[in-house]
Design an enzyme around this catalytic site. Structure first.
Site, PDB file in Angstrom:
ATOM      1  N   GLY A 185       6.272   6.906  -0.785  1.00  0.00           N
ATOM      2  CA  GLY A 185       4.907   6.409  -0.970  1.00  0.00           C
ATOM      3  C   GLY A 185       4.924   4.965  -1.423  1.00  0.00           C
ATOM      4  O   GLY A 185       5.877   4.224  -1.153  1.00  0.00           O
ATOM      5  N   SER A 186       3.882   4.584  -2.133  1.00  0.00           N
ATOM      6  CA  SER A 186       3.720   3.172  -2.481  1.00  0.00           C
ATOM      7  C   SER A 186       4.551   2.806  -3.718  1.00  0.00           C
ATOM      8  O   SER A 186       4.837   3.664  -4.559  1.00  0.00           O
ATOM      9  CB  SER A 186       2.243   2.902  -2.771  1.00  0.00           C
ATOM     10  OG  SER A 186       1.825   3.740  -3.828  1.00  0.00           O
ATOM     11  N   PRO A 187       4.905   1.530  -3.840  1.00  0.00           N
ATOM     12  CA  PRO A 187       5.636   1.087  -5.036  1.00  0.00           C
ATOM     13  C   PRO A 187       4.865   1.387  -6.330  1.00  0.00           C
ATOM     14  O   PRO A 187       5.466   1.733  -7.345  1.00  0.00           O
ATOM     15  CB  PRO A 187       5.786  -0.425  -4.821  1.00  0.00           C
ATOM     16  CG  PRO A 187       5.721  -0.605  -3.330  1.00  0.00           C
ATOM     17  CD  PRO A 187       4.785   0.452  -2.839  1.00  0.00           C
ATOM     18  N   VAL A 189       2.787   3.937  -7.046  1.00  0.00           N
ATOM     19  CA  VAL A 189       2.949   5.340  -7.455  1.00  0.00           C
ATOM     20  C   VAL A 189       4.432   5.628  -7.726  1.00  0.00           C
ATOM     21  O   VAL A 189       4.767   6.465  -8.570  1.00  0.00           O
ATOM     22  CB  VAL A 189       2.322   6.305  -6.417  1.00  0.00           C
ATOM     23  CG1 VAL A 189       2.484   7.744  -6.862  1.00  0.00           C
ATOM     24  CG2 VAL A 189       0.842   5.992  -6.227  1.00  0.00           C
ATOM     25  N   GLY A 190       5.321   4.902  -7.061  1.00  0.00           N
ATOM     26  CA  GLY A 190       6.759   5.043  -7.344  1.00  0.00           C
ATOM     27  C   GLY A 190       7.051   4.817  -8.818  1.00  0.00           C
ATOM     28  O   GLY A 190       7.863   5.523  -9.430  1.00  0.00           O
ATOM     29  N   GLU A 207      11.386   6.244  -1.923  1.00  0.00           N
ATOM     30  CA  GLU A 207      11.275   5.588  -0.614  1.00  0.00           C
ATOM     31  C   GLU A 207       9.919   4.892  -0.617  1.00  0.00           C
ATOM     32  O   GLU A 207       8.886   5.536  -0.426  1.00  0.00           O
ATOM     33  CB  GLU A 207      11.360   6.633   0.514  1.00  0.00           C
ATOM     34  CG  GLU A 207      12.693   7.375   0.584  1.00  0.00           C
ATOM     35  CD  GLU A 207      13.798   6.552   1.237  1.00  0.00           C
ATOM     36  OE1 GLU A 207      13.494   5.536   1.894  1.00  0.00           O
ATOM     37  OE2 GLU A 207      14.981   6.917   1.090  1.00  0.00           O
ATOM     38  N   CYS A 241       5.846   2.323   7.200  1.00  0.00           N
ATOM     39  CA  CYS A 241       6.443   1.605   6.065  1.00  0.00           C
ATOM     40  C   CYS A 241       7.349   0.475   6.516  1.00  0.00           C
ATOM     41  O   CYS A 241       7.448  -0.538   5.843  1.00  0.00           O
ATOM     42  CB  CYS A 241       7.217   2.583   5.188  1.00  0.00           C
ATOM     43  SG  CYS A 241       8.457   3.512   6.093  1.00  0.00           S
TER      44      CYS A 241
END
Ligand SMILES: NC(=O)c1ccc[n+]([C@@H]2O[C@H](COP(=O)([O-])OP(=O)(O)OC[C@H]3O[C@@H](n4cnc5c(N)ncnc54)[C@H](O)[C@@H]3O)[C@@H](O)[C@H]2O)c1
Length: 464
Positions: A185-187, A189-190, A207, A241
């Protein structure tokens, strides 16, 4: 506590005894069969969620998982093998080996853009490694989330479970003591995922995304570059992505590149891409508004729309769009675009481009188009990114002998093939004593022992 987690975690110790090569292969075969059995539901779900053309669903959702399964079935015995390692000098008289063991119970959190393959691809690696897994599909692709649940229902209930829901469900799952978290997902939420993992000390694979640049060299074949870039950018309407985010081109070739891109867009999607059966739609109204807003803002601040720019909110359609004269103050140069908008940025010297790339977060992919090796090598050596594609876009994703992952802001760890297997495995070192003279190093420390320890330290300091 999630009932699914309880169920899966309860079986973890028993599975150590009973989930060997044969059983893992059977689970992977069952997954393969379930995907086959639900094929028409998969095609319909991706059409409903993303307007994905059938060919694209087959190429980017079904094929990657099926090939990951076959690759894994072919290599699993070798990956699972206990590897003997030679003793170092200090360890003479011992035997040592590395024994991959399943981490245990894993959590897989998936995004909406490739909602099938990014939920089930990591599952292949988890099962190969001998883990049980809970999958949390994206709530933004609800039709596909439903199909993922139906596919997983064909597998043993104490091995895989699906928990559908949004942020609340993800947060509740993240509070559970999983052994590994595989997040795509997105940085932004990472970071949330990694902070949650810090509480339970679960290991993580992240990822993530970011802006993946394309650097065109002065010697590039522009027609070939345009074909690759248009494919990489406009597949899944840019919601990929590793899609090329923006392009740097020598200023003198800017016009020629735009003409070549325009020709490619027409070749791929016709004069009116909205009527094409080959072009996907934006996932939802929020993302549509975000993308349309980015184009409007760029226009207002002086960018030019060289191709496309038309939009239909009702149909969540945004035409393949190429922008020129963009600048650093515009959102299109600041945020990950994740849609069919391609800024083309002219440059005078390669140094400017390298400086710009190195000043930003590390990209997930970096693409370079050029014939001359020294140019390619410079871009490769003087930048840092998750991966590099030379005269190609996207395809490294399908190469299962390459690790797939990001670095820094674009991710942590890797997926695919043996790297996926390792993400869900603990490489356990096992040391066995046979006749190691370890007694020489134990108290009481007589003068003789001290001498021996000194001599050993000197020797090992020299030869390791
Ligand atoms: N590296 C890769 O392989 C890869 C692949 C696809 C997408 N991406 C990236 O994913 C992003 C787009 O996907 P997205 O919009 O679904 O990402 P996202 O981060 O918004 O959501 C991903 C998942 O996290 C969950 N989630 C959202 N907010 C959460 C929170 N606060 N706490 C816990 N869980 C939460 C969602 O429900 C979803 O299942 C882009 O940045 C893209 O580059 C990366």
């Amino acid at each position: 506590m999630s009932a699914a987690f309880e169920r899966l975690a309860a079986g973890a110790i028993a599975r150590r005894r009973s989930f060997g090569l044969k059983e893992r292969r059977a689970a992977l075969e069952a997954l393969r069969a379930a995907i086959g059995a639900h094929e028409s539901a998969i095609l319909a779900a991706l059409k409903a969620d993303l307007g994905k053309p059938e060919a694209e669903t087959r190429l980017t959702e079904i094929l990657p998982i099926q090939s990951e399964i076959s690759h894994t079935l072919r290599h699993l015995r070798g990956w699972m093998r206990v590897r003997r390692v030679r003793p170092t000098l200090a360890m003479l008289g011992t035997r040592a080996r590395i024994r991959p063991e399943p981490k245990g119970t894993a959590l897989i959190i998936a995004p909406w853009n490739y909602p099938l393959s990014l939920a089930l691809g990591p599952l292949v690696s988890a099962l190969a490694a001998g883990c049980a897994a809970v999958i949390k599909p994206s709530e933004l692709a609800p039709a596909t989330a439903g199909v993922v649940a139906r596919i997983v229902a064909d597998l043993p209930a104490d091995l895989v479970a699906v928990e559908q829901g949004g942020v609340e469900t993800a947060s509740a799952l993240l509070a559970l003591p999983f052994d590994h978290i595989f997040f795509t997902g997105s940085p932004e939420v990472g970071r949330v995922v990694m902070a949650a993992a810090a509480k339970t000390l679960a290991s993580v694979t992240l990822e993530l995304g970011g802006k993946s640049p394309v650097v065109i060299g002065p010697g590039a074949d522009l027609a070939r570059a345009a074909r690759m870039i248009a494919w990489g950018k406009f597949a899944n309407a840019g919601q990929t992505c590793i899609a090329p985010d923006h392009v740097f081109v020598p200023r003198a070739q800017e016009g020629a590149l735009i003409a070549a891109l325009r020709a490619e867009i027409t070749r791929m999607y016709g004069a009116e891409p909205k009527a094409s059966g080959s072009f996907a739609r934006i996932i939802n109204a929020r993302h549509f508004a975000r993308l349309a807003g980015l184009v409007d803002e760029a226009r207002l601040k002086g960018a030019e729309v060289a191709v496309g720019g038309t939009a239909d909110a009702q149909a969540r359609y945004l035409a393949p769009t190429i922008l020129t004269r963009t600048s650093a103050e515009m959102g299109v140069e600041q945020t990950e675009l994740f849609g069919p908008i391609l800024p083309v940025i002219g440059y005078d010297r390669l140094e400017e481009v390298l400086e710009r790339i190195n000043a930003g977060p590390k990209p997930l992919a970096l693409y370079v188009f050029e014939k001359e090796r020294t140019f390619i090598e410079r871009v490769c050596a003087e930048t840092s990114s998750g991966a590099v594609g030379i005269n190609v876009t996207l395809a490294h994703y399908l190469h299962l002998n390459l690790p797939f992952g990001g670095i820094g802001n674009s991710g942590l760890g890797a997926a695919h093939g043996i790297w996926g297997f390792r993400a869900f495995s603990h490489e356990k070192p096992v040391l066995e004593n046979r006749f190691a003279p370890l007694g020489n190093f134990m108290p009481p420390y007589s003068g003789g022992k001290l001498k021996l320890i000194r001599a050993m330290a000197k020797l090992l300091g020299r030869i390791g």
